[in-house]
Scaffold this motif. Structure first.
Motif, PDB file in Angstrom:
ATOM      1  N   GLU A  37       1.062  -1.655  -0.151  1.00 16.98           N
ATOM      2  CA  GLU A  37      -0.181   0.038  -0.390  1.00 16.98           C
ATOM      3  C   GLU A  37       0.923   1.447   0.218  1.00 16.98           C
ATOM      4  O   GLU A  37       0.821   2.352  -0.677  1.00 16.98           O
ATOM      5  CB  GLU A  37      -0.889  -0.275   1.217  1.00 16.98           C
ATOM      6  CG  GLU A  37      -1.564  -0.894   1.028  1.00 16.98           C
ATOM      7  CD  GLU A  37      -2.901  -1.333   2.219  1.00 16.98           C
ATOM      8  OE1 GLU A  37      -3.932  -1.800   2.376  1.00 16.98           O
ATOM      9  OE2 GLU A  37      -2.204  -0.828   3.160  1.00 16.98           O
ATOM     10  N   ALA A  38       1.993   1.177   0.239  1.00 14.21           N
ATOM     11  CA  ALA A  38       2.873   2.742   0.720  1.00 14.21           C
ATOM     12  C   ALA A  38       3.473   2.347  -0.352  1.00 14.21           C
ATOM     13  O   ALA A  38       3.620   3.864  -1.060  1.00 14.21           O
ATOM     14  CB  ALA A  38       4.290   2.817   1.842  1.00 14.21           C
ATOM     15  N   LYS A  39       3.925   1.799  -1.077  1.00 14.77           N
ATOM     16  CA  LYS A  39       4.606   1.595  -2.732  1.00 14.77           C
ATOM     17  C   LYS A  39       3.970   3.128  -3.614  1.00 14.77           C
ATOM     18  O   LYS A  39       4.111   3.352  -4.417  1.00 14.77           O
ATOM     19  CB  LYS A  39       4.848   0.366  -2.807  1.00 14.77           C
ATOM     20  CG  LYS A  39       5.946   0.154  -2.315  1.00 14.77           C
ATOM     21  CD  LYS A  39       5.950  -1.200  -2.933  1.00 14.77           C
ATOM     22  CE  LYS A  39       6.708  -1.424  -4.827  1.00 14.77           C
ATOM     23  NZ  LYS A  39       6.755  -2.778  -4.951  1.00 14.77           N
ATOM     24  N   LEU A  40       2.537   2.477  -3.274  1.00 16.07           N
ATOM     25  CA  LEU A  40       1.318   2.266  -5.016  1.00 16.07           C
ATOM     26  C   LEU A  40       0.328   3.524  -4.383  1.00 16.07           C
ATOM     27  O   LEU A  40       0.415   5.067  -5.016  1.00 16.07           O
ATOM     28  CB  LEU A  40      -0.432   1.259  -4.156  1.00 16.07           C
ATOM     29  CG  LEU A  40       0.127   0.196  -4.829  1.00 16.07           C
ATOM     30  CD1 LEU A  40      -1.878  -0.506  -4.876  1.00 16.07           C
ATOM     31  CD2 LEU A  40      -0.077  -0.373  -6.247  1.00 16.07           C
ATOM     32  N   PHE A  41       0.766   4.285  -3.170  1.00 20.68           N
ATOM     33  CA  PHE A  41       0.540   5.565  -2.327  1.00 20.68           C
ATOM     34  C   PHE A  41       1.696   6.033  -2.703  1.00 20.68           C
ATOM     35  O   PHE A  41       1.291   7.076  -3.167  1.00 20.68           O
ATOM     36  CB  PHE A  41      -0.381   5.499  -1.278  1.00 20.68           C
ATOM     37  CG  PHE A  41      -0.102   7.236  -0.765  1.00 20.68           C
ATOM     38  CD1 PHE A  41      -1.101   7.757  -1.174  1.00 20.68           C
ATOM     39  CD2 PHE A  41      -0.311   7.628   0.859  1.00 20.68           C
ATOM     40  CE1 PHE A  41      -1.985   8.888  -1.153  1.00 20.68           C
ATOM     41  CE2 PHE A  41      -0.329   9.170   0.957  1.00 20.68           C
ATOM     42  CZ  PHE A  41      -1.483   9.669   0.386  1.00 20.68           C
ATOM     43  N   ALA A  42       2.950   5.925  -2.616  1.00 20.62           N
ATOM     44  CA  ALA A  42       3.888   6.571  -2.964  1.00 20.62           C
ATOM     45  C   ALA A  42       4.414   7.075  -4.094  1.00 20.62           C
ATOM     46  O   ALA A  42       4.926   8.562  -4.736  1.00 20.62           O
ATOM     47  CB  ALA A  42       5.502   6.358  -2.125  1.00 20.62           C
ATOM     48  N   GLY A  43       3.619   6.737  -5.464  1.00 23.17           N
ATOM     49  CA  GLY A  43       3.860   6.325  -6.668  1.00 23.17           C
ATOM     50  C   GLY A  43       3.150   7.321  -6.726  1.00 23.17           C
ATOM     51  O   GLY A  43       3.004   8.380  -7.501  1.00 23.17           O
ATOM     52  N   LEU A  44       1.430   7.609  -6.493  1.00 23.28           N
ATOM     53  CA  LEU A  44       0.724   8.434  -6.456  1.00 23.28           C
ATOM     54  C   LEU A  44       1.107  10.165  -6.307  1.00 23.28           C
ATOM     55  O   LEU A  44       0.839  11.159  -7.128  1.00 23.28           O
ATOM     56  CB  LEU A  44      -1.011   7.878  -5.754  1.00 23.28           C
ATOM     57  CG  LEU A  44      -1.418   9.832  -5.749  1.00 23.28           C
ATOM     58  CD1 LEU A  44      -2.697   9.447  -6.753  1.00 23.28           C
ATOM     59  CD2 LEU A  44      -3.027   9.367  -4.390  1.00 23.28           C
TER      60      LEU A  44
END
Length: 249
Positions: free
Chosen positions: A14-21
């Motif tokens: 989840e952290a990776k996806l949100f950081a990507g956003l």
């Protein structure tokens, strides 16, 4: 500065996806500092996603010792190896849930600075303390003891976050008048301790149930240099907060 404290939320995926956003939406921001504080287990993934952006990464907690028999703790040597820039110190949850004293917090502040990182020293009163008229007493104690033994250049490299404990995660936010009064007192105290030139160069953030609906009234205040955001930093609303802060840079 707009900083997001993710607390104990978001798995590494989840952290990776949100950081990507965040990278795609505000990663190229240059007029202000943006920092996220993920859980320790997420940091390598978040740092990797944000490495080519202008979004900084910090850690929520460290132990002041370099290494040793401190089960479950994380040292500054470890986090520094991950290219983080900031460390939260003295958050009310560390003070009140985990029993961290002002003296231990001071030890952490000094260790963070010695490691070449920047502490974000959190201060703030409980509801009971405010109702008893002790807000300034509490802030003075936390700042005097938290910064004890620091030189002017160390203080300039320290960010202060005023977070009234009664406003954290409660949905209640300090009124602009309450926030300005407390933060003006903090700056005045810093001026008394280190000189007003130093005090004017210390960033003081407000924290406590910040949302896009209430941030504009806070960020425009004279002594508010940004926000330390909790729940709203876990969603796209964090991007809105950055856009609001940009109006006052």
């Amino acid at each position: 500065m707009v900083a997001g404290n993710w607390k104990m939320n978001k798995s590494p995926t989840e952290a990776k996806l949100f950081a990507g956003l965040l990278a795609s939406k505000i990663g190229k921001e240059t007029v202000m500092d943006i920092v996220v504080f993920p859980p320790a287990i997420d940091i390598p993934f978040v740092v990797d996603v944000l490495k080519d952006t202008n979004i900084g990464v910090g850690v929520q907690n460290v132990h002041p010792k370099e290494k040793g028999a401190f089960t479950g703790e994380t040292s500054l040597l470890m986090v520094k190896d991950l290219s983080v820039e900031y460390v939260l110190v003295g958050h009310s949850e560390r003070r009140h849930i985990f029993g961290e004293s002002d003296e231990f917090i001071n030890e952490k502040v000094k260790a963070v600075l010695s490691a070449g990182l920047r502490p974000v020293l959190c201060v703030g009163e409980t509801l009971e303390e405010r109702e008893k008229g002790l807000t300034k007493n509490v802030l003075e104690r936390q700042i005097r003891l938290g910064l004890f033994g620091l030189e002017k250049e160390d203080v300039v490299n320290t960010v202060i976050a005023y977070e009234p404990v009664w406003a954290i995660g409660t949905g209640v936010v300090a009124t602009p008048e309450q926030a300005e009064e407390a933060m003006a007192f903090i700056r005045s105290l810093l001026g008394e301790l280190y000189g007003m030139e130093t005090a004017e160069n210390v960033r003081i953030l407000y924290g406590g149930s910040i949302k896009p609906e209430n941030f504009d009234a806070l960020i425009r205040l004279k002594n508010v240099d940004g926000g330390l955001v909790g729940g709203a930093s876990l969603k796209e609303s964090f991007i809105e907060l950055v856009e609001i802060a940009k109006r006052y840079v």
